[in-house]
Write an enzyme that holds these catalytic residues in place. Structure first.
Site, PDB file in Angstrom:
ATOM      1  N   ASP A   1       4.869  -0.914  13.021  1.00  0.00           N
ATOM      2  CA  ASP A   1       3.865  -0.911  11.940  1.00  0.00           C
ATOM      3  C   ASP A   1       3.078  -2.223  11.951  1.00  0.00           C
ATOM      4  O   ASP A   1       3.079  -2.937  12.964  1.00  0.00           O
ATOM      5  CB  ASP A   1       4.525  -0.624  10.581  1.00  0.00           C
ATOM      6  CG  ASP A   1       5.424  -1.753  10.099  1.00  0.00           C
ATOM      7  OD1 ASP A   1       5.565  -2.761  10.814  1.00  0.00           O
ATOM      8  OD2 ASP A   1       5.973  -1.632   8.992  1.00  0.00           O
TER       9      ASP A   1
ATOM     10  N   ARG B   1     -14.972  14.326  12.521  1.00  0.00           N
ATOM     11  CA  ARG B   1     -13.537  14.432  12.257  1.00  0.00           C
ATOM     12  C   ARG B   1     -13.036  15.831  12.594  1.00  0.00           C
ATOM     13  O   ARG B   1     -13.502  16.817  12.032  1.00  0.00           O
ATOM     14  CB  ARG B   1     -13.250  14.128  10.796  1.00  0.00           C
ATOM     15  CG  ARG B   1     -13.813  12.786  10.320  1.00  0.00           C
ATOM     16  CD  ARG B   1     -12.824  11.684  10.475  1.00  0.00           C
ATOM     17  NE  ARG B   1     -11.590  11.994   9.793  1.00  0.00           N
ATOM     18  CZ  ARG B   1     -11.408  11.795   8.492  1.00  0.00           C
ATOM     19  NH1 ARG B   1     -12.369  11.299   7.751  1.00  0.00           N
ATOM     20  NH2 ARG B   1     -10.242  12.060   7.946  1.00  0.00           N
TER      21      ARG B   1
ATOM     22  N   ASP C   1       4.454   3.601   4.888  1.00  0.00           N
ATOM     23  CA  ASP C   1       5.320   2.926   3.918  1.00  0.00           C
ATOM     24  C   ASP C   1       5.814   3.852   2.803  1.00  0.00           C
ATOM     25  O   ASP C   1       6.841   3.565   2.184  1.00  0.00           O
ATOM     26  CB  ASP C   1       4.602   1.711   3.325  1.00  0.00           C
ATOM     27  CG  ASP C   1       4.638   0.538   4.293  1.00  0.00           C
ATOM     28  OD1 ASP C   1       5.196   0.705   5.398  1.00  0.00           O
ATOM     29  OD2 ASP C   1       4.125  -0.539   3.953  1.00  0.00           O
TER      30      ASP C   1
ATOM     31  N   ARG D   1      -4.483  18.889  17.264  1.00  0.00           N
ATOM     32  CA  ARG D   1      -3.354  18.338  16.491  1.00  0.00           C
ATOM     33  C   ARG D   1      -2.669  19.535  15.851  1.00  0.00           C
ATOM     34  O   ARG D   1      -3.183  20.121  14.906  1.00  0.00           O
ATOM     35  CB  ARG D   1      -3.877  17.368  15.440  1.00  0.00           C
ATOM     36  CG  ARG D   1      -2.826  16.802  14.538  1.00  0.00           C
ATOM     37  CD  ARG D   1      -3.284  15.500  13.903  1.00  0.00           C
ATOM     38  NE  ARG D   1      -4.580  15.614  13.242  1.00  0.00           N
ATOM     39  CZ  ARG D   1      -4.735  15.912  11.948  1.00  0.00           C
ATOM     40  NH1 ARG D   1      -3.698  16.101  11.186  1.00  0.00           N
ATOM     41  NH2 ARG D   1      -5.940  15.990  11.424  1.00  0.00           N
TER      42      ARG D   1
ATOM     43  N   HIS E   1      12.377  -4.037   5.499  1.00  0.00           N
ATOM     44  CA  HIS E   1      11.282  -3.082   5.653  1.00  0.00           C
ATOM     45  C   HIS E   1      11.546  -2.139   6.846  1.00  0.00           C
ATOM     46  O   HIS E   1      11.434  -0.909   6.726  1.00  0.00           O
ATOM     47  CB  HIS E   1       9.994  -3.884   5.866  1.00  0.00           C
ATOM     48  CG  HIS E   1       8.751  -3.078   5.854  1.00  0.00           C
ATOM     49  ND1 HIS E   1       7.877  -3.077   4.808  1.00  0.00           N
ATOM     50  CD2 HIS E   1       8.208  -2.246   6.769  1.00  0.00           C
ATOM     51  CE1 HIS E   1       6.863  -2.285   5.075  1.00  0.00           C
ATOM     52  NE2 HIS E   1       7.033  -1.773   6.271  1.00  0.00           N
TER      53      HIS E   1
ATOM     54  N   HIS F   1       0.859  -1.181   0.000  1.00  0.00           N
ATOM     55  CA  HIS F   1       0.000   0.000   0.000  1.00  0.00           C
ATOM     56  C   HIS F   1       0.895   1.230   0.000  1.00  0.00           C
ATOM     57  O   HIS F   1       2.062   1.163   0.351  1.00  0.00           O
ATOM     58  CB  HIS F   1      -0.985   0.035   1.174  1.00  0.00           C
ATOM     59  CG  HIS F   1      -0.346  -0.069   2.521  1.00  0.00           C
ATOM     60  ND1 HIS F   1       0.119   1.009   3.207  1.00  0.00           N
ATOM     61  CD2 HIS F   1      -0.095  -1.144   3.299  1.00  0.00           C
ATOM     62  CE1 HIS F   1       0.618   0.612   4.360  1.00  0.00           C
ATOM     63  NE2 HIS F   1       0.514  -0.685   4.443  1.00  0.00           N
TER      64      HIS F   1
ATOM     65  N   ALA G   1      -1.334  17.631   4.812  1.00  0.00           N
ATOM     66  CA  ALA G   1      -1.144  18.856   4.029  1.00  0.00           C
ATOM     67  C   ALA G   1      -0.604  19.908   4.992  1.00  0.00           C
ATOM     68  O   ALA G   1      -1.190  20.153   6.039  1.00  0.00           O
ATOM     69  CB  ALA G   1      -2.463  19.302   3.437  1.00  0.00           C
TER      70      ALA G   1
END
Ligand SMILES: [Fe+2]
Lengths: 608, 129
Positions: free
Chosen positions: A151, A457, A334, A523, A128, A12, A427
């Protein structure tokens, strides 16, 4: 100059990254160019974009590094099936043909994708977690540090502790599959009706609405946390090879019913489970962090791996953990491992096949603010807008900022596309939707009318770095929006009667209601003039007019869409949502002046 | 950054034309059995024609090419799935039980004790294993 290309993908979040004599020149996620969220395909577009940004061809590359050892991962996959049989037949019949169809012969695949690659150009393979560790340590500002990577799973490792020093990373110990915090969190993500590998941050956003009363059950029955910081999962409740859900019947019986389908309403049970798994994850991570400190004795910690994107846990690690300083790779998942693979090859010792290059840490970090993607020239932006029959004005930078600030003060939602694209899921002010955080209805409005996503959210505030402490209880900086911190006491507004569940969303808790979560946290993104000059200037302008040095900053996309890349992507998203104003490069566009009411979208919508 | 792929190399054109041959071949077999009208010879003669049409006018033939490709991929996928499901039942499951009989299980399912494993190092960058 020696160019090293790093590649991640086929599982992914495919990506590519390019180094020139060890300096990070470019890094791009395939999804931003292919317009398919979490695109896992071989990152041909991202590779080409990196080469184009540096003005080179594949023939100029000194090495290519892939972020995994495919044969090791394949052998682990086979062993897991042997360990899990007779269950797992369907997963086997889907996974193995995929492996045999080209995932094993990565060298061949890379050479066929890059026909200009020189015959003597080496194709290298990191593990990895080596790629994650390299992405966490080498760009960090630390000369030495403990490195923790967590992970779902790499080859065998799901968690590693390493020591970084100079240009060396020494792996110390690891926890192996199936014991995986990433897998556990993903199991709850799927159970609560969100998509694995992309819905985890939705679960994190949901957590503050619930109560943690499943924590003890979880710790007694599903995951055991040990004194030495390690943990084990109880596989009687989980099915790590299932294709749709990672949980089994026993889990469903224990936690009150079958998995939620994405179209079903969220119940109190889901909120409580989200909160409970968040609490357990935080405890587990704090245990791992303490272990990393014991093992290395360092005062600095570097974090990477998908679990390091859990910014609520990161905030606790910084506040409650034993380390004085923390640096988290902004592309911790990843995608960032593409960069890590290239850096591991560059600094890797000669006897391992690396370049053996020394490393000099930078005072801030080596990520260039995370702005490592492509940028369009003003002429290219105007050409795109013209092709789409857009109506725009080309403005000087100061005038553009003036107009954008006026729009924000008037309560408008602004699409802001400036400079190079971000690398990583957040972003950071180059591909953002902005709004005034002082407005109480801005969160619901932006969620439902602009982003078409769940109203629970929360959004993130971008704040001038020098004024961050006035608003948030944050020690140090958070330029990559990877830390959650409480709102400062002076900004809090007491709530008389605490509501239940999602009704808590409507209660005002601070002077910045649109960015304050129901638990009084935020955040945070701190914006400084060195890493992010254009966005800093905009915030300064907003502060000069309003006294408020904070803006809502959310990624420029709608539900199911990758963050926009080009001016064309931005214009289509602007037209198809309720964004009022678009500032792309030097061009200023207002919704009411546009000829289009809708446009064909430029992305493949991925369901939740 | 979001451009559709529009390159039409000779290879693409050949692929589009060639993908029309198997359906014509199926029609030829069916005509031999008398299930569809027309002679097998006519279908045989049609094969180079559809190949040529596909190569010369890919834009007209592409919708059919896409439909056939999807169908082929779907059928192929199902067959491969069944084949590997068979392999799992015949080879993997018995081997897994045999391993368990001699006390081996490749994944660690125990719930007690530390799960830390000393690292063996990252290995050579040159090796994919
Ligand atoms: Fe990973």
């Amino acid at each position: 100059m020696h160019y090293v290309l790093g590649i991640s993908g086929l599982y992914h979040d495919s990506a590519a990254a390019l180094l020139g004599d060890g300096r990070i020149l470019a890094a791009v996620q395939e999804e931003r160019l292919s317009r398919r969220k979490n695109d896992a395909r071989f990152p041909e577009r991202a590779i080409q974009s990196c080469l184009d940004q540096a003005g080179i061809t594949a023939g100029d590359l000194a090495a290519v590094a892939f972020y995994e050892k495919p044969i090791l991962k394949f052998s682990r996959t086979l062993e897991v099936f042997l360990g899990w049989a007779p269950r797992g037949g369907r997963a086997f019949a889907r996974a193995i043909p995929d492996w045999l169809g080209g995932r094993l012969d990565l060298r061949g695949r890379i050479r066929s994708a890059l026909p200009k690659l020189r015959v003597d150009c080496p194709i290298l393979f990191t593990t990895h977690h080596e790629a994650h560790a390299a992405s966490a340590f080498f760009p960090s500002p630390f000369a030495e540090a403990a490195i923790l990577t967590v992970d779902g799973v790499g080859e065998w490792a799901t968690t590693t502790i390493a020591r970084g020093s100079g240009a060396t990373i020494e792996p110390l110990e690891e926890i192996q599959f199936p014991h995986s915090l990433g897998l556990l969190y993903s199991a709850f993500t799927a159970y609560c009706g969100f998509r694995v590998n992309s819905g985890e941050y939705k679960l994190m956003g949901l957590a503050p609405y619930g109560d943690p009363h499943w924590v003890e059950t979880l710790l007694e029955e599903v995951v055991s946390l040990h004194e030495d910081g390690s943990f084990r999962l109880n596989l009687e409740y989980l099915d790590p090879l299932a294709e749709d859900h990672l949980t089994n019947e026993r889990f469903h019986d224990r936690f009150g019913g079958p998995p939620r389908r994405p179209d079903e309403p969220l119940e109190k049970r889901h909120l409580d489970l989200a909160r409970s798994i968040q609490v357990v994850t935080e405890r587990a991570l704090l245990g791992l962090v303490r272990r990393a400190h014991e093992q290395t004795g360092s005062a600095h910690l570097c974090l990477a791996g998908g679990v390091a994107l859990n910014c609520v846990a990161n905030g606790r690690i910084l506040r409650e953990g034993p380390f004085q300083k923390l640096w988290i790779q902004p592309a911790a998942g990843d995608a960032g491992a593409a960069l890590g693979a290239a850096l591991a090859a560059w600094h890797g010792p000669l006897d391992r096949g690396g370049f053996g290059a020394p490393r000099i840490p930078r005072a801030s970090d080596a990520m260039g603010g995370g702005f490592l993607g492509p940028e369009e020239t003003p002429e290219a932006v105007e050409a795109s807008l013209k092709r789409l029959d857009a109506v725009w004005e080309r403005l000087a930078p100061e005038v553009l900022q003036e107009r954008v600030v006026e729009a924000l003060i008037a309560g408008k939602v602004v699409g802001w596309v400036q400079g190079r694209m971000e690398f990583g899921p957040r972003a950071l002010g180059h591909r953002s939707i902005l709004g005034d955080p002082r407005s109480p209805d801005m969160q619901s409005r932006m969620n439902l009318k602009v982003k078409f996503r769940e109203s629970f959210r929360p959004f993130a505030p971008a704040v001038l770095a020098e004024r961050s402490a006035e608003f948030f209880e944050l020690t140090g900086e958070s330029p990559y929006m990877l830390l959650v911190a409480p709102v400062a006491g002076a900004q809090r507004i007491p709530v008389a009667h605490e509501a239940e569940g999602l009704d808590r969303l409507k209660q005002v808790r601070s002077t910045l209601p649109a960015v304050t979560h129901v638990d009084g946290s935020v955040r945070v993104q701190t914006v400084d003039p060195d890493r992010n000059p254009q966005f800093y200037a905009l915030l300064k302008h907003f502060e000069a007019k309003t006294g408020c040095p904070v803006l809502i900053n959310t990624s420029f996309n709608v539900r199911g869409e990758p963050v926009v890349g080009s001016a064309e992507d931005a214009y289509r998203c602007f037209i198809n949502s309720q964004i009022d104003v678009l500032a792309v490069g030097p061009c200023y566009l207002e919704r009411e002046r546009q000829l289009h009411a809708a446009l064909p979208r430029s992305f493949e919508a991925i369901p939740d | 950054m979001s451009r559709p792929e529009t390159i039409r190399s000779l290879r693409d054109r050949f692929a589009i034309g060639a993908s029309l041959i198997p359906p014509v071949a199926l029609l030829m077999i069916a005509s031999r059995a008398g299930w569809v009208p027309g002679s097998p010879r006519a279908y045989l003669a049609a094969m180079p024609v559809v190949l040529g049409l596909g190569m010369l006018f890919p834009i007209f033939v592409e919708p059919w090419h896409r439909r056939f490709s999807r169908m082929r991929a779907w059928l192929g996928g199902r067959l491969v799935f069944l084949l590997f499901l068979g392999v799992y039942g015949v080879a993997v499951v018995p081997m897994a039980f045999l391993m368990r009989l001699v006390g081996q299980r490749p994944i660690d399912l125990s719930r007690s004790g530390s799960s830390w494993v000393r690292s063996k190092g990252f290995g050579s960058l040159r090796d994919p294993f």
